[in-house]
Design an enzyme around this catalytic site. Sequence first.
Site, short mmCIF file in Angstrom:
data_model
loop_
_atom_site.label_atom_id
_atom_site.label_comp_id
_atom_site.label_asym_id
_atom_site.label_seq_id
_atom_site.Cartn_x
_atom_site.Cartn_y
_atom_site.Cartn_z
N ALA A 56 0.84 -1.20 0.00
CA ALA A 56 0.00 0.00 0.00
C ALA A 56 0.87 1.25 0.00
CB ALA A 56 -0.91 -0.01 1.23
N CYS A 57 0.28 2.38 -0.42
CA CYS A 57 1.01 3.64 -0.46
C CYS A 57 1.46 4.00 0.94
CB CYS A 57 0.14 4.77 -1.04
SG CYS A 57 -0.98 5.56 0.11
N PRO A 58 2.64 4.58 1.16
CA PRO A 58 3.58 5.02 0.11
C PRO A 58 4.68 4.01 -0.21
CG PRO A 58 4.25 5.93 2.21
CD PRO A 58 3.08 5.01 2.50
N CYS A 100 -4.58 6.40 2.44
CA CYS A 100 -4.37 5.70 3.70
C CYS A 100 -5.24 6.29 4.82
CB CYS A 100 -2.90 5.76 4.09
SG CYS A 100 -1.86 6.69 2.97
#
Lengths: 89, 390
Positions: free
Chosen positions: A8-10, B332
């Site tokens: 997942a980001c980052p 996120c």
Amino acid sequence: MVDARGLACPLPVIRLAAAARAATPGTVVTVWWTDPAARHDVPAWARMRSHTLVGTCPLEQPADRTGPSGPQAWATTVVVEGPPAAPPD
Amino acid sequence: MSARTYLDAGGRAPLHPRARQAFDAATDEGWADPRRLHAEGRRARLLLDGARESLAGALGCRTEEVHLSAHHTASLHAAVLAISRGRRRIGARVVVSAVERSAVLAAARFVADETPAGRRTAGLPDGVDTVGVDRWGRVDLDRWQEAVSRRGVALAALQHANGEVGTLQPLGEAYGHARAAGVPLVVDAGASVGHVPVQDTWDALAADPADWGGPAGVAVLAVRSRVRAVRAWPEDEDPWFPGGVSVPAALAAAAALQAVLADRERADPDRRALVDLVRSSVARTVPDVEVVGHADDRLPHIVTFSCLYVDGEALLTELDRRGYAVGSGSACTSGTLEPSHVLGAMGTLTHGNVRLVLPRGTVRDDVERFLHDLPEAVAEVRRMIGATGL
């Protein structure tokens, strides 16, 4: 080549940046990713760090992969601090 | 608990003291049902009408053009649905910018999806036509003109300003193009009313009291009388939002708007100076950062930036721990995998995003403390994820 599928980001950008740091200018680096944020963030990173974006294309699932296929994977290619490379055929 | 610094006022600003006063007074005087004919009911009706008149004055329209809903989202949904249905003989195509609020995009898709198959066979156009933006978030006017001029456009929607990055849209020109094409324009002014002047370049305009210091639970939709709308829900005395709204909430919303508008010009330079301070300081003190949004053509109180190699949720949590409430458009932090469609459309970094929406009364000291603590918070979050020396 950096395999950031499933991250997942980052993290995809962080892995790519680590690979770019170790590479000499002009090296072509490709990152494989599945996280949707990478579509925007890899090009943005390349722009901020003066790397050259070559492009993004869908990644075909490897033939030996079994079981249900995961999310669509993509490959984005950059040239480390270099001039534009010829796009792959 | 130590002092908190609230810098996340977009769509939910701290309640303005004048809103609280008006709310209390209206609870005493206007608690009754404004639809009833006795003295108590009539008194509540009078207060409600006064609130609508005051809001109409602030927005530059007539009182009967002002409708009150329970939420800004409800206003946007109703406007897009009813006005596009009012043009169903023309088509069902909806033109939007790529950086509209999610509620507008969802309503536009809803209109496209509910288009009956019969209309498709009749050859009337439908679908959502999304017009892109430049790197500051401003809609592409050439593409916009082309999009609204196509056959079968029921409605166009463009925000006055973007609530995520603060950039003002070229609304006058965009409205001119829509008007020339005979297409009604719905304007989401939820981030701008109370902060910058609103022109008369709209056919329907949605404003959000919770954004200017009014109470939550009431929102404003103004629709010009000339606009044809077909409301596909049951008849009610309050035709746009059946059942009506809380009278004290409506009055508090109107009182807060009067108060902030009276103070707007005085406060504007100070608010802009604080945003300029953030823009220049962040770029200087945080490595690998990108300040997002237009430097000049913007709202006076919103500033957004993205930090490379930073997990947005971790940074939000770290800043919260240090006493700062901020917003973020990073994936996120949203509970979904998809990052902010606004940042994506602008081609800016979507991770490590921080959005400051300064409430009124934010003082230089608040901002300076934040700017002092920010570089360390970013460094800490980068250390945690192992992104050092990149």
